[in-house]
Design an enzyme around this catalytic site. Structure first.
Site, PDB file in Angstrom:
ATOM      1  N   LYS A 122       0.831  -1.217   0.000  1.00 61.21           N
ATOM      2  CA  LYS A 122       0.000   0.000   0.000  1.00 61.21           C
ATOM      3  C   LYS A 122       0.859   1.257   0.000  1.00 61.21           C
ATOM      4  CE  LYS A 122      -4.535  -1.471   1.430  1.00 61.21           C
ATOM      5  NZ  LYS A 122      -5.684  -1.293   2.314  1.00 61.21           N
ATOM      6  N   LYS A 204      -4.141 -10.810  -6.944  1.00 59.33           N
ATOM      7  CA  LYS A 204      -5.446 -10.969  -6.286  1.00 59.33           C
ATOM      8  C   LYS A 204      -6.493 -10.023  -6.898  1.00 59.33           C
ATOM      9  CE  LYS A 204      -5.905  -8.113  -2.408  1.00 59.33           C
ATOM     10  NZ  LYS A 204      -6.131  -7.685  -1.068  1.00 59.33           N
ATOM     11  N   LYS A 207     -10.798  -4.473  -5.483  1.00 60.43           N
ATOM     12  CA  LYS A 207     -11.730  -3.441  -5.937  1.00 60.43           C
ATOM     13  C   LYS A 207     -11.018  -2.161  -6.338  1.00 60.43           C
ATOM     14  CE  LYS A 207     -12.925  -3.139  -1.066  1.00 60.43           C
ATOM     15  NZ  LYS A 207     -13.632  -3.973  -0.143  1.00 60.43           N
TER      16      LYS A 207
END
Ligand code: TYM
Length: 339
Positions: A122, A204, A207
């Site tokens: 992130k 993966k 969204k």
């Protein structure tokens, strides 16, 4: 007269899990976590939380965050989680999460947090906003779980490391102060603990990726059909489950197995002599048949805001009462003066 002994009902074990309202959940969220929440809900005493405090580790638009949080509550009910039997709540409505998180911050080491792969991913993705919340995020997640003395945490594979650190923090704290926290176990689905991107099946499904990479739980039939049709398959045309060499096809087979409950062997056998077209068309039907009734219920709940409010208020009250028991114990153990 002799008194007949009555059977004492066995106390159910407890589940806590959560999902961030940072967009509409994907089929990955559903298969990896939410579907199991429903499957386990009769057997366990369950709390399911909308992790809005976690969401602001990445910048959110306030109005959208509010809307997505409300939608997520409606979706939890739409997948069949009855608010009379499960505690459904918003994390920010229960301040004990932030309070316990602070205490646990002081029992967690910088080195432990620096090893978290999600923090590394992130911070690479949001290099302009590497905030302290992003760094300590797993400690808040540990607080979520430990506040409720959860025995089991149903999550997807990407949460494994966070669950491990939660167990480490609980064990460390118990080692100093006695048995304060239940040390939780993870619960992962056999197939679908990591649903992959439709366009890049070695990553993966997420969204936050471009729209064609994922199926949202609120996608309409046309979008679902289009996305599955365009999904990346493999260079040869045989249908086999081989995640390493055939990640695209294996991902589609995984989704089918997870949603139908049929074994992988039976599904692969059903495609013998058939091509990718057959797989995609069958899978499209399965996904639409799964999501359409959920979407119908979702729309009904979204039309009843008063009921949604009632659910989140009742959820917050119950969660808060349970959370207080653990928090008071923790405050006493570390040496804070009772008010
Ligand atoms: P979040 O919001 O990213 O995802 C919610 C759940 O969905 C699972 N998941 C997947 N499973 C399979 N395949 C995928 N492609 C996929 N993508 C997501 C996640 O593993 C997760 O179970 N930190 C958590 C939220 C959280 C939480 C908690 C969970 C906050 N506090 C306490 C459990 C207990 C998160 O960001 O999940």
């Amino acid at each position: 007269m002799e008194q007949q002994a009555t059977a004492v009902p066995e106390k159910k074990q407890r589940i806590l899990s959560g999902i961030q309202p940072s967009g509409t959940p994907t089929l990955g969220n559903y298969i990896g976590a939410m579907r199991n929440w429903k499957l386990l809900s009769d057997e366990y005493d369950c709390l399911y939380m909308i992790a809005d405090l976690h969401s602001i580790t990445v910048r959110q638009e306030p109005a959208k965050l509010r809307q997505q949080s409300t939608q997520l509550l409606a979706l939890l009910m739409a997948i069949g989680l009855d608010p009379e039997k499960n505690v459904l709540f918003l994390q920010s409505h229960v301040p004990q999460h932030a309070q316990l998180s602070w205490v646990l911050n002081c029992y967690t080491y910088m080195g432990e947090m620096s090893r978290m792969t999600q923090f590394k991913d992130k911070s690479a993705k949001h290099s302009d906003n590497i905030n302290c919340g992003l760094f300590t995020y797993p400690i808040l997640m540990a607080a979520d779980i430990l506040l409720y003395q959860a025995n089991l945490v149903p999550v997807g594979a990407d949460q494994t490391q966070h669950l491990e650190i939660c167990r480490d923090i609980a064990t460390r704290f118990n080692g100093i102060y006695g048995n304060v926290f239940t040390v939780p176990e993870g619960y992962f689905p056999k197939f679908g603990a990591k649903v992959m991107s439709l366009q890049e099946p070695t990553r993966k499904m997420s969204k936050s990726d471009p729209d064609d990479c994922f199926i949202s739980m609120l996608d309409n039939a046309d979008n679902i059909r289009r996305k599955i049709k365009r999904a990346v398959t493999d260079s040869d045309s045989s249908i086999a489950y081989d995640p390493e060499n055939k990640p695209g096809v294996s991902n589609l087979l995984t989704i089918q197995s997870a949603l139908t409950g049929e074994s992988m062997d039976a599904i692969v056998a059903s495609y013998e002599g058939k091509g990718y077209g057959a797989l995609k068309s069958q899978l499209t039907d399965v996904v639409i048949d799964t999501l359409a009734p959920i979407q119908d219920k979702f729309n009904q709940y979204m039309n009843d805001k008063a009921y949604l409010e009632q659910v989140w208020r009742a959820g917050a009250e119950t969660a808060s009462r349970l959370a207080d028991r653990t928090l008071s114990k923790v405050m006493k153990k570390v040496g804070f003066v009772a008010r």
